[in-house]
Design an enzyme around this catalytic site. Structure first.
Site, PDB file in Angstrom:
ATOM      1  CE1 TYR A 109      -8.090  -1.490   0.834  1.00  0.00           C
ATOM      2  CE2 TYR A 109      -6.481   0.523   1.212  1.00  0.00           C
ATOM      3  CZ  TYR A 109      -7.764  -0.124   1.374  1.00  0.00           C
ATOM      4  OH  TYR A 109      -8.806   0.904   1.377  1.00  0.00           O
ATOM      5  CG  LEU A 110      -0.981  -4.768  -4.694  1.00  0.00           C
ATOM      6  CD1 LEU A 110      -0.335  -4.382  -6.191  1.00  0.00           C
ATOM      7  CD2 LEU A 110      -1.137  -6.159  -4.748  1.00  0.00           C
ATOM      8  CE  LYS A 111       5.265  -1.814  -1.780  1.00  0.00           C
ATOM      9  NZ  LYS A 111       5.018  -1.466  -3.175  1.00  0.00           N
ATOM     10  CB  THR A 112      -1.582  -4.735   4.333  1.00  0.00           C
ATOM     11  OG1 THR A 112      -2.381  -5.702   3.385  1.00  0.00           O
ATOM     12  CG2 THR A 112      -1.664  -3.585   4.059  1.00  0.00           C
TER      13      THR A 112
END
Lengths: 339, 479
Positions: A109-112
């Protein structure tokens, strides 16, 4: 097991005996919402129970299970993250364990925002920033320009401001730029490390630091001149050190030519670090170099303005026609400043 | 077929140049084969795409947006507004009732019922109410708890002039933008709210000229145990980015009335406008990228930056930077039909180019708009491509004539603290006007969309409606 996949316990919370005492709450009471989302049964179930827990204010270990379940289904559920954090604090839970769980979630979930911000809250409590550098580096291997990852690294370094943390940072940036000289996030990080974090031991001679950086960026430009990141960095260093652009005239000149210079038989492999030449494979002229040359002449003023205008015209009409209106604006402004 | 020049990679391949090259291969297929052939904005298809989302709802993959329900609503409603369509009374009421369910008892709005209040959904909810709401019971406007909203805002304020977006959450300029827009629309501006904020915004400008998400405060320890915010070292966190830049610049504009009221300071916060403009201009893609905007140096073009970056030029122009300044029509000025070229379009950026990107690359054949081909359409990209198209078609500027007209109707109310700040903010917000003869619509007048307020991203009409109500002022009709 430290991490529970939502499939580890396939029962809905409504079906779990240990959750019987909690009253799940519907999301909308007495309102048929416009633009509804079609939730999966698992998501509706978990969030109905979350609403129940929030209402009662419970802060127990099972709340950690519930919030983990929710954030795996929706990593952007900021209220679940906030409530989880408050629960961890209330329980005085082992934060190292929580960080290991976060290591696992970050991969997916790197982009949150929330994954990174939760980490920040935890590290502010543990005060153990060093292992984070390794973790951040591994995330950047997957997504070399992730905005949250880079800004988290900058926050970590600035917030703890520890000499040991800073010690290998320039080397780290070097590695990132060796991997991709066009990685603008890495260039920005370099500027942050060198110029925007105070003066560390060994870096007190600022003239030396500036010279080092100017040499560095000139060499990078010579490898691949059509790289806006490098030219922006060059300008940034010149501006912050108040070095006149005209000092770079001899460096920039070959980049404005139509071809890289022909090397004769007597040339050696030794690069002139003061004025590294464009590589033989460079595609010239380089638009950013022409713009730079125009700026050199604009700043000299007087008769040099004519030269600046010629360069802007060549950009407008030949080399950078999609930005024609901007180059024409530069010409107009220069002419109006004369009067 | 026209094959524009590909971006040069100096025969030195890196991940960046590889990805760029792959993208150009796809994008160049969308360059119209016949440059004379008309390109059409498929309004009906986009309306159907939006209507499906509004009425049928969103599929389960939108669970990822469950904490952004106000955004989904605002993206759809504002898209309808740009396309000139209003909801029927039944759906309007349903929208109002849905939005009010997101208001938190402690003030502000959350991403869904019972979710913690957060500045971003608060902006989206209030803007959605500006579109569908009205005064009176059940109208939405009067059910907003303004006092609790203000307390919520102040509870988030930080020592360095920034605001958290929510309790225990991050600081970033998006939150500050959202807070300031809501404070403008609901008449909540005070000097104590804005103290220190201009300096924070200025500190987010990077060496490239754009703005980062936030900056890091440093404090020095004083002899008496207190700490003082250092002016000299406030590094930006994160590189210059189109989304944060729009938020920072729009916030900077909204802070101008407050700044004018301050005593002249020794070192007032400043923004380097020339550096900013250069960076913005550099973000526009080349011909092979169809003139779309990227959001960061050396990254890929994306339709949403049509607004975040494309929308910055009108803001800069209002500060006297960059040319293309709108002018009030004087006697003898003829208004031109859309589609006629006005030779005196002196804006610094390629507006027609951006329209080309939106029409040729960003429209999805099945309805809705997108980042770039071959990605699917979504509600977020649909809105920001449409308001980006609006920014590229029209010249919206702060009109002195309009400001004067609105000012003539201003009535001082008794017990009205901070009147200068509030009145100036009111007048500036409502002076934005679409320049007569300043519109250029690629593909003909059928492609025209409504003009958009460059700061609030609403129509001027909706802005007037809600502000008139909350400031309790009459607003004269436009011609």
């Amino acid at each position: 097991m430290a991490s529970a996949q939502i499939t580890d316990n396939p029962l809905l919370f409504a079906e779990r005996p240990e959750w019987q005492d909690v009253v799940p709450l519907e999301q909308y009471e007495g309102v048929r919402p416009l633009a509804p989302i079609f939730y999966t049964p698992e998501y509706k179930d978990a969030t109905d129970y979350f609403r129940g827990i929030v209402k009662s204010g419970e802060k127990s270990p099972r709340v950690l299970d519930l919030t983990e379940n929710i954030i795996r289904q929706n990593p952007a559920h900021y209220s679940a993250w906030q409530y989880r954090y408050k629960t961890l604090m209330a329980l005085n839970a082992p934060l190292d364990e929580e960080l290991r769980l976060m290591d696992e979630l970050a991969v997916k979930y790197l982009k949150t925002y929330q994954v990174w911000h939760h980490r920040r809250l935890l590290v502010q409590q543990t005060c153990k920033p060093a292992p984070e550098l390794e973790f951040i580096a591994s995330c950047l291997q997957v997504d070399a320009k992730n905005y949250h990852t880079w800004s988290y690294r900058q926050w970590l370094l600035a917030h703890f401001n520890d000499a040991a943390l800073w010690a290998n940072e320039l080397e780290f940036v070097d590695r990132m730029l060796d991997a991709d000289v066009r990685n603008n996030s890495a260039w920005h990080h370099r500027f942050f490390v060198v110029f925007q974090s105070g003066v560390r031991q060994g870096e007190e001679d600022r003239n030396d630091v500036v010279r080092r950086e100017l040499t560095y960026v000139k060499v990078k430009i010579s490898f691949a001149p059509n790289n806006a990141s490098a030219w922006n960095y060059l300008r940034g260093v010149l501006d912050i050190s108040k070095t006149p652009y005209s000092a770079f005239t001899s460096f920039v000149t070959p980049y404005c030519e139509a071809e890289p210079p022909q090397l004769d038989d007597t040339s050696t492999d030794i690069m002139d670090l003061d004025d590294p030449l464009p590589s033989q494979d460079a595609q010239l002229p380089c638009t950013a170099a022409i713009e730079f040359m125009a700026d050199i002449h604009e700043r000299l003023g007087g008769d040099s303005l004519r030269v600046a205008i010629d360069h802007w015209s060549s950009l407008a009409n030949t080399h950078d026609t999609s930005r024609k209106k901007y180059w024409e604006y530069r010409i107009r402004e220069a002419l109006s400043n004369v009067h | 077929m026209y094959q524009p020049r590909r971006s040069p990679d100096d025969n030195y391949v890196t991940e960046t140049s590889e990805v760029q090259s792959e993208t150009e291969l796809i994008l160049q297929k969308h360059i119209p084969a016949d440059p004379e052939a008309p390109v059409t904005l498929q309004k009906n298809q986009h309306l159907q795409f939006l209507a499906r989302n509004l009425v049928q709802g969103f599929p389960s993959r939108y669970i990822s947006q469950d904490a952004s329900q106000p955004w989904l609503m605002y993206w759809i409603l504002q898209s309808f507004s740009v396309l000139g369509v209003a909801l029927d009374p039944g759906n309007k009421q349903k929208a109002i009732d849905t939005i009010l369910a997101w208001q938190h008892p402690d003030g502000g709005f959350g991403g869904g019922p019972g979710q913690h209040p957060h500045l971003l959904p608060t902006y989206a909810a209030v803007c959605a109410l500006a579109i569908v709401g009205r005064p009176g019971p059940g109208g939405g406007w009067d059910q907003i708890d303004r006092e609790k909203m203000y307390k919520f805002f102040m509870s988030l304020k930080q020592r360095d002039g920034s605001f958290l977006v929510s309790h225990d959450a991050e600081v970033d300029v998006r939150g500050i933008y959202c807070l300031l827009v809501v404070a403008h629309l609901l008449d909540l501006l005070t000097p104590e709210l804005l103290e220190g904020t201009p300096a924070f915004i200025a500190s987010c400008q990077t060496y490239e000229g754009g703005f980062s998400s936030a900056s890091q405060p440093y404090f020095s320890a004083e002899a008496d145990g207190s700490t003082v915010l250092l002016d000299s070292i406030r590094p930006p966190l994160g590189e210059a980015h189109g989304g944060y830049t729009f938020c920072a610049l729009a916030t900077w504009i909204m802070l101008q009335p407050y700044l004018k009221l301050q005593e002249p300071a020794v070192n007032p916060p400043t923004v380097d406008y020339q550096r900013l403009m250069r960076w913005l201009v550099q973000l526009q893609g080349s011909d092979v990228e169809l003139g779309g905007f990227r959001g960061r140096t050396n990254k890929l073009v994306d339709g949403c930056y049509s607004w975040w970056v494309g929308g910055c030029f009108a803001l800069l122009a209002s500060l006297g930077v960059g040319g293309g300044y709108g002018r009030d029509a004087g006697p003898g000025t003829e208004s031109q039909d859309d589609g006629e070229w006005d030779d005196i379009d002196e804006s610094v950026w390629n507006k027609l180019g951006l329209q080309g990107y939106i029409l040729c690359a960003a429209q999805h054949p099945a309805g809705g708009l997108r980042d770039k081909p071959p990605k699917p359409a979504d509600a977020y990209h649909t809105l920001y491509c449409l308001v980006g198209l609006s920014a590229a078609q029209h010249n919206v500027y702060p009109s002195p004539a309009r400001s004067a007209k609105v000012a003539r109707e201003w009535r001082s109310l008794p017990d009205y603290p901070n009147e200068t700040l509030r009145k100036t903010s009111f007048l500036e917000a409502l002076s934005w006007s679409e320049e007569e003869g300043g519109s250029h619509v690629l593909g003909g007048t059928a492609n025209r969309v409504n003009a958009t307020h460059p700061v609030f991203a609403l129509t001027m009409t909706h802005t007037e409606g809600i502000m008139s109500h909350f400031y309790k002022q009459a607003i004269p009709r436009r011609k």
